[in-house]
Write a protein that holds these residues in place. Structure first.
Motif, mmCIF file in Angstrom:
data_model
loop_
_atom_site.group_PDB
_atom_site.id
_atom_site.type_symbol
_atom_site.label_atom_id
_atom_site.label_comp_id
_atom_site.label_asym_id
_atom_site.label_seq_id
_atom_site.Cartn_x
_atom_site.Cartn_y
_atom_site.Cartn_z
ATOM 1 N N ILE A 43 -6.786 6.142 14.356
ATOM 2 C CA ILE A 43 -5.774 5.612 15.278
ATOM 3 C C ILE A 43 -5.046 4.439 14.635
ATOM 4 O O ILE A 43 -3.815 4.364 14.641
ATOM 5 N N VAL A 44 -5.819 3.519 14.068
ATOM 6 C CA VAL A 44 -5.224 2.337 13.432
ATOM 7 C C VAL A 44 -4.361 2.742 12.241
ATOM 8 O O VAL A 44 -3.252 2.224 12.055
ATOM 9 N N ASN A 45 -4.835 3.667 11.445
ATOM 10 C CA ASN A 45 -4.094 4.102 10.260
ATOM 11 C C ASN A 45 -2.739 4.696 10.643
ATOM 12 O O ASN A 45 -1.702 4.364 10.053
ATOM 13 N N LEU A 46 -2.744 5.548 11.643
ATOM 14 C CA LEU A 46 -1.500 6.205 12.057
ATOM 15 C C LEU A 46 -0.482 5.216 12.625
ATOM 16 O O LEU A 46 0.709 5.295 12.330
ATOM 17 N N ILE B 123 -5.466 13.895 19.152
ATOM 18 C CA ILE B 123 -5.492 14.734 17.950
ATOM 19 C C ILE B 123 -4.338 15.731 17.977
ATOM 20 O O ILE B 123 -3.616 15.893 16.988
ATOM 21 N N LYS B 124 -4.144 16.412 19.102
ATOM 22 C CA LYS B 124 -3.106 17.435 19.206
ATOM 23 C C LYS B 124 -1.708 16.840 18.990
ATOM 24 O O LYS B 124 -0.843 17.472 18.377
ATOM 25 N N VAL B 125 -1.513 15.617 19.493
ATOM 26 C CA VAL B 125 -0.169 15.028 19.434
ATOM 27 C C VAL B 125 0.094 14.328 18.109
ATOM 28 O O VAL B 125 1.179 14.458 17.526
ATOM 29 N N PHE B 126 -0.906 13.601 17.577
ATOM 30 C CA PHE B 126 -0.633 12.676 16.483
ATOM 31 C C PHE B 126 -1.122 13.105 15.103
ATOM 32 O O PHE B 126 -0.587 12.655 14.089
ATOM 33 N N TYR B 127 -2.152 13.967 15.029
ATOM 34 C CA TYR B 127 -2.679 14.288 13.701
ATOM 35 C C TYR B 127 -1.640 14.993 12.833
ATOM 36 O O TYR B 127 -1.628 14.830 11.613
ATOM 37 N N LYS C 206 1.804 6.512 2.751
ATOM 38 C CA LYS C 206 1.466 7.872 3.148
ATOM 39 C C LYS C 206 0.079 7.831 3.796
ATOM 40 O O LYS C 206 -0.848 7.193 3.273
ATOM 41 N N VAL C 207 -0.070 8.526 4.928
ATOM 42 C CA VAL C 207 -1.296 8.452 5.723
ATOM 43 C C VAL C 207 -2.121 9.722 5.546
ATOM 44 O O VAL C 207 -1.624 10.833 5.744
ATOM 45 N N ILE C 208 -3.403 9.524 5.164
ATOM 46 C CA ILE C 208 -4.354 10.627 5.021
ATOM 47 C C ILE C 208 -5.515 10.377 5.973
ATOM 48 O O ILE C 208 -6.058 9.266 6.026
ATOM 49 N N LEU C 209 -5.905 11.401 6.724
ATOM 50 C CA LEU C 209 -7.041 11.309 7.630
ATOM 51 C C LEU C 209 -8.185 12.152 7.082
ATOM 52 O O LEU C 209 -7.989 13.320 6.742
ATOM 53 N N SER C 210 -9.359 11.575 6.981
ATOM 54 C CA SER C 210 -10.541 12.319 6.542
ATOM 55 C C SER C 210 -11.358 12.697 7.770
ATOM 56 O O SER C 210 -11.943 11.835 8.426
ATOM 57 N N ILE D 268 0.840 -1.203 0.000
ATOM 58 C CA ILE D 268 0.000 0.000 0.000
ATOM 59 C C ILE D 268 0.874 1.251 0.000
ATOM 60 O O ILE D 268 1.813 1.376 0.790
ATOM 61 N N LYS D 269 0.544 2.185 -0.885
ATOM 62 C CA LYS D 269 1.288 3.446 -0.988
ATOM 63 C C LYS D 269 0.576 4.595 -0.274
ATOM 64 O O LYS D 269 1.210 5.524 0.212
ATOM 65 N N ILE D 270 -0.759 4.557 -0.264
ATOM 66 C CA ILE D 270 -1.544 5.607 0.394
ATOM 67 C C ILE D 270 -2.660 4.948 1.189
ATOM 68 O O ILE D 270 -3.353 4.062 0.668
ATOM 69 N N SER D 271 -2.857 5.379 2.433
ATOM 70 C CA SER D 271 -3.952 4.876 3.268
ATOM 71 C C SER D 271 -4.813 6.044 3.720
ATOM 72 O O SER D 271 -4.317 6.971 4.360
ATOM 73 N N ILE D 272 -6.091 5.979 3.381
ATOM 74 C CA ILE D 272 -7.052 7.011 3.792
ATOM 75 C C ILE D 272 -7.976 6.404 4.835
ATOM 76 O O ILE D 272 -8.565 5.338 4.593
#
Length: 404
Positions: free
Chosen positions: A103-106, A138-142, A113-117, A91-95
């Motif tokens: 949380i799981v994606n990060l 959110i403050k620490v990891f996003y 590459k990680v994208i959060l919607s 996988i090259k991109i995970s949304i």
């Protein structure tokens, strides 16, 4: 394009049943270019599928639990399993969509590459112990993600102002809608058992029966509107934990046979199109899918001016931070003040915001010239959110992120 030249994309979310985020994922999988992307949908629990999809569906088969220790165990199991899937599929991109998936994606990041919607006004939705935990998460990891997609300018501003997210990481891409499909589904006949309801004028609300959606305020406002429009009915589509409270309120107001709970419906559009007015009673939103979907069905809409989304959809040239105290007859629909979110009993006096909502319903229904104007404007505005325009934005974003 050669299969080996395609970009391997994973779309991660807990389930693919009911819900606005799930419907967007369904459409994203259907319309994202198959010539350029290998689409992989990773679900934590794929036992029940409510929406169509295209691509490789992978069921982690790790169901949700209410046990606190089970939740922690599930989190680690999901991270481990998704990480293995990402490696196996290159996988090259995970949304990801929705909090648990973020949380799981990060934490399952490999070479992707990680994208959060982000789909909701987070500072309003975070409550209790979980809310405190997720606020700091959110403050620490996003900021460790490669890109964040906010569904509205209001959501973007909330992330930057309240959580100190780097604004350069955030791109605003509104939700999108297959308008032709909605129009087609809206023409379907409703089941015979519902015909007696729609023989009268109906106002309709759609959404999970949760605190966020504020349906009890709508029920109380409806009781006042009934005093002026005797044959008016209220239909609510959706299910959720507040169903008993809402039904008790209906009983206390002596509105049995006037308010109808029809549960989750795979095709809500056939009910919307046969209604007079759509009402969004939410206390907060991100970008309310059902508001645009109702507009696409060709009926006028009334919405609380909640944070965020409705103002961006209905009133184009006003501040997103504007806070109204009365009715605003906006460009493409009607905005009313947000209710206070307090739980009330049937014998409690209506709050001022509930009175305003009731009078708005009465005025819009009785003034047929204004009604016709907003019906036509609703259809026009919905066209802006058609799938083709937004999918191009997603494809452009994916190409940009994979090249970084």
């Amino acid at each position: 394009m050669d299969q080996n030249m395609k970009v391997n994309v994973s779309i991660i979310l807990p389930v693919l049943q009911s819900g606005g985020a799930e419907r967007i994922v369904s459409d994203l999988s259907l319309f994202l270019s198959s010539n350029e992307f290998n689409k992989n949908i990773i679900l934590f629990d794929g036992e029940k599928i409510d929406y169509p999809y295209e691509g490789n569906l992978i069921d982690c088969n790790i169901k949700a639990t209410i046990n606190p220790f089970g939740k922690i165990a599930n989190l680690f199991r999901r991270i481990n399993k998704v990480k293995k899937i990402k490696k196996k599929l290159h996988i090259k991109i995970s949304i990801s969509f929705l909090d648990a998936a973020h949380i799981v994606n990060l934490f399952s990041r490999t070479e992707d590459k990680v994208i959060l919607s982000i789909r909701n006004f987070k500072s309003k939705s975070l409550k209790g112990f979980y809310g405190i935990f997720y606020y700091y998460f959110i403050k620490v990891f996003y900021n460790k993600s490669d890109q964040i997609v906010a569904v509205s300018e209001g959501v973007k501003n909330d992330l930057t102002d309240k959580f100190k997210i780097n604004k350069d990481k955030i791109v605003v891409i509104n939700n999108f809608y297959d308008l032709e499909k909605i129009k087609k589904l809206s023409k379907e006949a409703i089941e015979d058992r519902y015909n007696h309801i729609f023989n009268s004028p109906v106002i309709i609300n759609i959404g999970r029966l949760t605190e966020q959606k504020g349906q009890w305020h709508l029920i109380r406002a409806f009781s006042r509107a009934k005093e002026e429009i005797d044959d008016l009915k209220l239909v609510i589509l959706g299910d959720g934990e507040m169903e008993n409270y809402l039904k008790q309120l209906v009983s206390g107001l002596k509105l049995e046979g006037e308010v109808f709970f029809l549960g989750f419906q795979k095709n809500p559009f056939k009910f919307i199109s046969k209604s007079e007015i759509f009402i969004l009673s939410s206390l907060y939103e991100g970008f309310p899918n059902v508001l645009v979907e109702a507009m696409a069905c060709g009926i006028p809409v009334v919405s609380t001016d909640c944070k965020s989304g409705p103002r961006e959809i209905l009133s184009l040239n006003t501040s997103k931070k504007y806070d109204i105290k009365t009715v605003e007859w906006a460009d493409y629909g009607v905005l009313v003040p947000v209710c206070d979110g307090e739980y009330y009993k049937a014998n409690d006096a209506l709050r001022i915001e509930e009175h305003i909502l009731a009078e708005c319903i009465i005025d819009l229904y009785q003034n047929r010239e204004v009604y016709a104007k907003y019906r036509d404007k609703a259809i026009k505005r919905a066209e802006y959110f058609k799938t083709e325009r937004t999918i191009l934005q997603y494809e452009k974003l994916l190409k940009k992120v994979v090249s970084q």
